[in-house]
Design a protein around this motif. Structure first.
Motif, short mmCIF file in Angstrom:
data_model
loop_
_atom_site.label_atom_id
_atom_site.label_comp_id
_atom_site.label_asym_id
_atom_site.label_seq_id
_atom_site.Cartn_x
_atom_site.Cartn_y
_atom_site.Cartn_z
N TRP A 63 21.41 -21.50 -46.72
CA TRP A 63 20.34 -20.72 -46.33
C TRP A 63 18.99 -21.68 -46.47
CZ3 TRP A 63 21.61 -16.63 -44.20
CH2 TRP A 63 22.88 -15.76 -44.68
N SER A 64 19.14 -22.50 -47.55
CA SER A 64 17.92 -23.42 -47.57
C SER A 64 17.80 -24.62 -46.45
CB SER A 64 18.38 -24.38 -48.91
OG SER A 64 18.17 -25.69 -48.68
N LEU A 65 18.94 -24.76 -45.81
CA LEU A 65 19.02 -25.73 -44.53
C LEU A 65 18.60 -25.05 -43.61
CD1 LEU A 65 22.65 -27.45 -44.53
CD2 LEU A 65 20.44 -28.35 -45.31
N LEU A 66 19.01 -23.57 -43.44
CA LEU A 66 18.63 -22.72 -42.26
C LEU A 66 16.90 -22.90 -42.35
CD1 LEU A 66 18.91 -20.98 -40.12
CD2 LEU A 66 19.23 -19.01 -41.75
N ARG A 67 16.42 -22.45 -43.54
CA ARG A 67 14.93 -22.42 -43.61
C ARG A 67 14.36 -23.86 -42.88
NH1 ARG A 67 14.29 -21.77 -48.93
NH2 ARG A 67 14.56 -19.55 -48.84
N GLU A 68 14.90 -25.02 -43.29
CA GLU A 68 14.09 -26.15 -43.08
C GLU A 68 14.61 -26.27 -41.43
OE1 GLU A 68 14.79 -29.32 -45.66
OE2 GLU A 68 14.25 -30.96 -44.06
N PHE A 69 15.60 -26.08 -41.08
CA PHE A 69 16.03 -26.45 -39.53
C PHE A 69 14.87 -25.39 -38.57
CE2 PHE A 69 20.85 -27.23 -40.29
CZ PHE A 69 20.39 -28.60 -40.80
N LYS A 70 14.74 -24.14 -39.25
CA LYS A 70 13.94 -23.20 -38.45
C LYS A 70 12.55 -23.58 -38.56
CE LYS A 70 16.80 -20.71 -36.17
NZ LYS A 70 16.66 -20.64 -34.50
N THR A 71 12.21 -24.33 -39.71
CA THR A 71 10.80 -24.52 -39.76
C THR A 71 10.39 -25.75 -38.77
OG1 THR A 71 10.79 -24.08 -42.13
CG2 THR A 71 9.00 -25.21 -41.14
N GLU A 72 11.29 -26.72 -38.95
CA GLU A 72 11.13 -27.80 -38.09
C GLU A 72 11.27 -27.56 -36.69
OE1 GLU A 72 9.60 -30.60 -39.26
OE2 GLU A 72 9.50 -29.51 -41.22
N MET A 73 12.46 -27.06 -36.19
CA MET A 73 12.72 -26.88 -34.89
C MET A 73 12.94 -25.36 -34.59
SD MET A 73 14.55 -30.20 -33.65
CE MET A 73 13.75 -31.84 -33.95
N PRO A 74 12.01 -24.56 -34.53
CA PRO A 74 12.57 -23.14 -34.35
C PRO A 74 13.38 -22.86 -32.96
CG PRO A 74 10.34 -23.69 -34.08
CD PRO A 74 10.75 -24.85 -34.43
N LEU A 75 13.27 -23.61 -31.81
CA LEU A 75 13.78 -23.39 -30.89
C LEU A 75 15.48 -23.80 -30.81
CD1 LEU A 75 11.18 -24.31 -28.06
CD2 LEU A 75 11.54 -22.11 -29.32
N VAL A 76 15.60 -24.48 -31.82
CA VAL A 76 17.13 -24.67 -31.76
C VAL A 76 18.04 -23.62 -32.34
CG1 VAL A 76 18.99 -26.47 -32.59
CG2 VAL A 76 16.83 -27.21 -31.84
N PRO A 77 18.90 -23.01 -31.71
CA PRO A 77 19.67 -21.80 -32.20
C PRO A 77 20.54 -22.11 -33.29
CG PRO A 77 20.06 -22.06 -29.90
CD PRO A 77 19.21 -23.29 -30.50
N VAL A 78 20.82 -21.37 -34.32
CA VAL A 78 21.67 -21.63 -35.40
C VAL A 78 22.47 -20.33 -35.52
CG1 VAL A 78 21.92 -21.88 -38.07
CG2 VAL A 78 19.84 -22.96 -36.67
N ILE A 79 23.96 -20.84 -35.63
CA ILE A 79 24.84 -19.63 -35.89
C ILE A 79 25.36 -20.07 -37.43
CG2 ILE A 79 27.04 -19.12 -35.33
CD1 ILE A 79 26.92 -19.89 -32.56
N MET A 80 25.34 -18.63 -38.19
CA MET A 80 25.73 -18.85 -39.43
C MET A 80 27.12 -18.59 -39.84
SD MET A 80 22.77 -19.78 -40.99
CE MET A 80 23.41 -19.52 -42.87
N LEU A 81 27.93 -19.22 -40.43
CA LEU A 81 29.36 -18.99 -40.74
C LEU A 81 29.30 -18.64 -42.20
CD1 LEU A 81 31.24 -21.87 -39.29
CD2 LEU A 81 30.84 -19.84 -38.11
#
Lengths: 224, 224
Positions: A63-81
């Motif tokens: 979750w913490s990684l997700l937050r960082e990814f989405k802050t920095e590059m919101p356009l890159v899609p993320v799939i959570m497992l």
DNA sequence: TTTAATATGGCATCTATGTGTCAAATAATA
DNA sequence: TATTATTTGACACATAGATGCCATATTAAA
């Protein structure tokens, strides 16, 4: 051009399973086995198209990684497992901006289907796989561009720059955006260097030089 | 405005379950209990934001409806519901353009989360890039204005000024406001310079020059 | 008609971009 | 490894384009 997918998963067997399957689907896979490695690769890899992110990670959780990814590059899609099926967790993930959510164990074909759906949606790789216009075409496997069916030899940066412009055709791109995407996140050079490369690129794509438009006070765009 | 969701599901209990839950989440629900009814409601209801579609329907099955919906209104997101967990089916659905896929039984909160995700996406993609009025349109991604479908080339200040006027359409703006917003708070120049830019802008948006109205002793406004 | 505000054309100045060149970095080759 | 070729980044200068301001003309209101 192949889509680059960052797989963040600590279980080596699972990670390789995903990798092997996605490689056969013609994706390029980058593996990270813990949070720190993930952050490192995320920032130092150019043109990541999508991230597959396990929730249960050692050191730093998903979750913490997700937050960082989405802050920095919101356009890159993320799939959570995740192995858990707790609703609260899932919602938490969605609210932080995860683009999709898959509960382990899952079927590889479903994973691929969801990746396709997300990549088709995202601007980032809208045209990644095939670029073909009446004046220019790309053979991504061979890593070659053709102008009027004649090959043009591009240097690596010229190639990346042209791909980036084409992927974002008809979008005015700032020099900063170009620098971040083509040169990478950690590059701090002179923005005007882009001008030099555009100059060279224009010369090479002649007589279509003016397909690359200058957007004054912004940067550049390509019109196709 | 509340989002309108069309729920296509033949099992009445399930349909009502979905309806009740989504109503508490402040969505407006329209129910269809078979394929024909679904088609009917789909075409005769304005502004449907999203469709929830069961695969197993009497008369006409979900896949066939999906194809029709996606052909007619590709931008309306569709979530497929199915009791089956067969991979081939799921893939089939994705390939036909389903935006998401949920296997029954499912948790209502997950459904809501996915609905939110899809609605946010479609809203964003619709509103960020293009603004249209009957005489002028703007593609902000491309950084371009069009008058009667013909591009008008604007300088950076002209572009910003026009954007600012349009954002505040039908509101009389003082020269000070314009200066502060378009030139920035740290700019201390002659207010009458705005007149010069308005002059140039009017010339460029001809024959709609008089859409930019002079508000005597105040400043300017744009009427759309 | 008088007065005050706005519209307009023109020009000097300023700014951003285009381009040639070169040294440094990198890759290819012997 | 040493040598050569290619690629890259940066800079200085030239140039096209944008901007701000002024003087004068025009318009609107009192």
């Amino acid at each position: 051009m192949r889509n680059k997918i960052l797989v963040v998963e600590d279980e080596i067997r699972m990670s390789n399973l995903i990798k092997d399957f996605l490689v056969t689907e013609n994706y390029e896979i980058i593996q990270a086995f813990d949070g720190d490695e993930a952050i490192d690769l995320f920032y130092n890899t150019k043109n990541i198209s999508l991230v597959i992110l396990d929730v249960n990670l050692p050191i730093r959780d998903g979750w913490s990684l997700l937050r960082e990814f989405k802050t920095e590059m919101p356009l890159v899609p993320v799939i959570m497992l995740t192995a858990r099926s707790q609703t609260s967790d899932e919602l938490f993930g969605f609210d932080l901006g995860a683009d999709d959510y898959i509960t382990k164990p899952f079927n590889m074909k479903i994973l691929v289907a969801r990746i396709r759906t997300l990549l088709n949606k995202s601007i980032i790789s809208e045209t990644t796989s095939k670029i073909e216009y009446n004046w220019i075409s790309l053979d991504s496997m061979a890593h070659k561009f053709y102008i009027e069916n004649k090959e043009v030899i591009l240097t690596p940066i010229e190639y990346d720059l042209l791909i980036y412009l084409l992927k974002n055709k008809n979008i005015a791109l700032t020099r900063e955006q170009i620098l971040n995407s083509v040169w990478g996140y950690d590059y701090y050079g002179d923005e005007r260097t882009i001008d030099t490369h555009v100059k060279r690129l224009r010369k090479k794509i002649s007589p279509f030089s003016d397909k690359i438009k200058t957007v004054r006070s912004i940067g550049y765009t390509i019109e196709v």
